[in-house]
Design an enzyme around this catalytic site. Structure first.
Site, PDB file in Angstrom:
ATOM      1  N   THR A 103       0.810  -1.227   0.000  1.00 45.91           N
ATOM      2  CA  THR A 103       0.000   0.000   0.000  1.00 45.91           C
ATOM      3  C   THR A 103       0.837   1.269   0.000  1.00 45.91           C
ATOM      4  O   THR A 103       0.451   2.286  -0.575  1.00 45.91           O
ATOM      5  CB  THR A 103      -0.929   0.000   1.240  1.00 45.91           C
ATOM      6  N   THR A 162       1.477  -5.304   4.054  1.00 51.63           N
ATOM      7  CA  THR A 162       1.323  -5.914   5.378  1.00 51.63           C
ATOM      8  C   THR A 162       0.633  -7.278   5.329  1.00 51.63           C
ATOM      9  O   THR A 162       0.800  -8.080   6.250  1.00 51.63           O
ATOM     10  CB  THR A 162       0.489  -5.002   6.310  1.00 51.63           C
ATOM     11  N   ASP A 163      -0.133  -7.531   4.259  1.00 50.38           N
ATOM     12  CA  ASP A 163      -0.938  -8.767   4.250  1.00 50.38           C
ATOM     13  C   ASP A 163      -0.083 -10.012   4.450  1.00 50.38           C
ATOM     14  O   ASP A 163      -0.483 -10.943   5.146  1.00 50.38           O
ATOM     15  CB  ASP A 163      -1.734  -8.901   2.943  1.00 50.38           C
ATOM     16  N   LYS A 181      -0.298 -10.176  11.607  1.00 46.32           N
ATOM     17  CA  LYS A 181      -1.197  -9.066  11.263  1.00 46.32           C
ATOM     18  C   LYS A 181      -2.527  -9.381  11.932  1.00 46.32           C
ATOM     19  O   LYS A 181      -3.116 -10.419  11.676  1.00 46.32           O
ATOM     20  CB  LYS A 181      -1.365  -8.963   9.751  1.00 46.32           C
ATOM     21  N   TYR A 226      -4.333 -33.712  26.137  1.00 47.27           N
ATOM     22  CA  TYR A 226      -5.606 -34.429  25.962  1.00 47.27           C
ATOM     23  C   TYR A 226      -5.403 -35.612  25.019  1.00 47.27           C
ATOM     24  O   TYR A 226      -4.418 -35.665  24.270  1.00 47.27           O
ATOM     25  CB  TYR A 226      -6.658 -33.504  25.335  1.00 47.27           C
TER      26      TYR A 226
HETATM   27  N1  ASP Z   1      -2.942  -5.405   0.317  1.00 49.33           N
HETATM   28  C1  ASP Z   1      -1.780  -4.685   0.767  1.00 49.33           C
HETATM   29  C2  ASP Z   1      -0.564  -5.574   0.626  1.00 49.33           C
HETATM   30  O1  ASP Z   1      -0.362  -6.423   1.440  1.00 49.33           O
HETATM   31  C3  ASP Z   1      -1.954  -4.233   2.159  1.00 49.33           C
HETATM   32  C4  ASP Z   1      -0.800  -3.423   2.710  1.00 49.33           C
HETATM   33  O2  ASP Z   1       0.131  -3.048   2.050  1.00 49.33           O
HETATM   34  O3  ASP Z   1      -0.847  -3.121   3.888  1.00 49.33           O
HETATM   35  O4  ASP Z   1       0.183  -5.409  -0.308  1.00 49.33           O
END
Ligand code: ASP
Length: 333
Positions: free
Chosen positions: A14, A89-90, A160, A280
């Site tokens: 972004t 960020t993704d 994230k 468990y």
């Molecule tokens: N969709 C974007 C990406 O991961 C989101 C971002 O940059 O935060 O490239």
């Protein structure tokens, strides 16, 4: 005194995007090198070089991009005091995890950053993140980290967790490495700069399956992964790593995978905490069938680590040893 030399590797996200006036969606701008002009003030303190890797939304990144970034850092390693990787960020937590395995024994920082809001829009967080990432790349820290919203996080511990608030990353199982502000604080448990011999292993085998359990999960899904020749399987189990073992039991399919020399790693759907296959019957049955435990790794780190391990060995016993060992601070023993 000479200004520290920092190399920025640009891989999209972004921070370098603009809105398409027709569709209204964010897409990569043509001139990404513009970002360096946004931070003239920091250049009084550091010398910046920009290298383009790729300019894409990070949802289009794959392990070949991780390898490319690792190779670029390796090639230029001695020329710089630190590196900044800019990407979306993704999938940033995946890339940061991957780089922590590809480049071990760092003697200088590799700092990831990006932004939630494009530089051209009101409330843009990219400028602040980029300045702090460049500053962090000069500090006494020597590991792959993420700098976002004034925090320094260990890259292979980050997740994230927020989509609409600029503080998008958290580190559920490890404390932050530092805080950027007045004053800037670096915490004792970070890895510090000192001369170390870099271990460079940049390859990843992406032929894995990641399966999230849900009540009613059909064990045939695991059989399908085996049929399509997955080299490794990660199962996100319930609670501390439990799997069904009465109706829709997964035990036979885990054994089937191991018989086919396919490692099965049990992770947890919980963000915080740790797998415990001794807690468990569900976890214990998976363990007896030959499953490996992801311990307190994030799923992002588990995926990158399994791909990285498979690029070195296909022996289930060796894979188990590597996955269950701390390689780059991704797992607490
Ligand atoms: N969709 C974007 C990406 O991961 C989101 C971002 O940059 O935060 O490239």
């Amino acid at each position: 005194m000479a200004r520290p030399k920092i190399c920025i590797l640009f891989a999209g996200g972004t921070i370098g995007m603009v809105k398409n006036p027709k569709t209204g969606v964010l897409q990569p701008a043509t001139e990404a090198s513009e970002i360096i002009r946004e931070i003239p003030d920091i250049q009084k303190f550091v010398q910046l070089d920009l290298k383009m890797v790729v300019n894409i939304d990070s949802s289009n990144m794959n392990p070949s991009h991780w390898t490319e970034i690792a190779k670029s850092i390796h090639t230029h390693y001695d020329k710089y005091d630190g590196f900044v990787v800019v990407q979306g960020t993704d999938t940033m937590a995946y890339t940061a995890s991957a780089l922590s395995f590809a480049l071990q024994n760092l003697s200088k920082p590799v700092v990831f950053t990006g932004s939630l809001i494009p530089l051209s829009e009101i409330g843009a967080d990219g400028r602040n993140n980029l300045i702090y990432a460049c500053l962090t790349a000069t500090l006494d820290i020597a590991e792959v980290c993420i700098v976002f919203a004034n925090k320094i996080l260990r890259g292979n511990r980050a997740k994230k967790h927020h989509e609409s608030f600029v503080d998008v990353f958290h580190s559920p199982n490890y404390p932050y490495l530092g805080e950027l502000g007045r004053p800037t604080a670096l915490f004792e448990w970070r890895k510090k700069r000192r001369k170390r011999v870099l271990k460079f292993k940049p390859n990843f085998d992406q032929k894995i399956s990641v399966l999230k359990l849900f009540p009613g999960f059909d064990p045939y899904i695991i059989e399908r992964a085996i049929e399509r020749d997955a080299h490794g399987i990660i199962i996100e189990g319930f609670g501390p790593g439990n799997i069904p073992f009465i109706e829709n039991s997964l035990v036979a399919q885990i054994e089937n995978a191991i018989d086919h020399h396919i490692p099965v790693v049990i992770a947890t759907q919980m963000e915080k905490g740790i797998t415990n296959l001794h807690a468990y019957e569900g976890g214990f049955n998976a363990l007896k069938a030959g499953a490996i435990s992801s311990h307190d790794m994030t799923t992002e780190a588990t995926i990158a680590k399994l791909m990285w391990t498979l690029a070195q060995t296909r022996k289930v016993s060796e894979i188990k040893d590597i996955i269950e060992k701390d390689i780059a601070g991704e797992l607490s023993l």
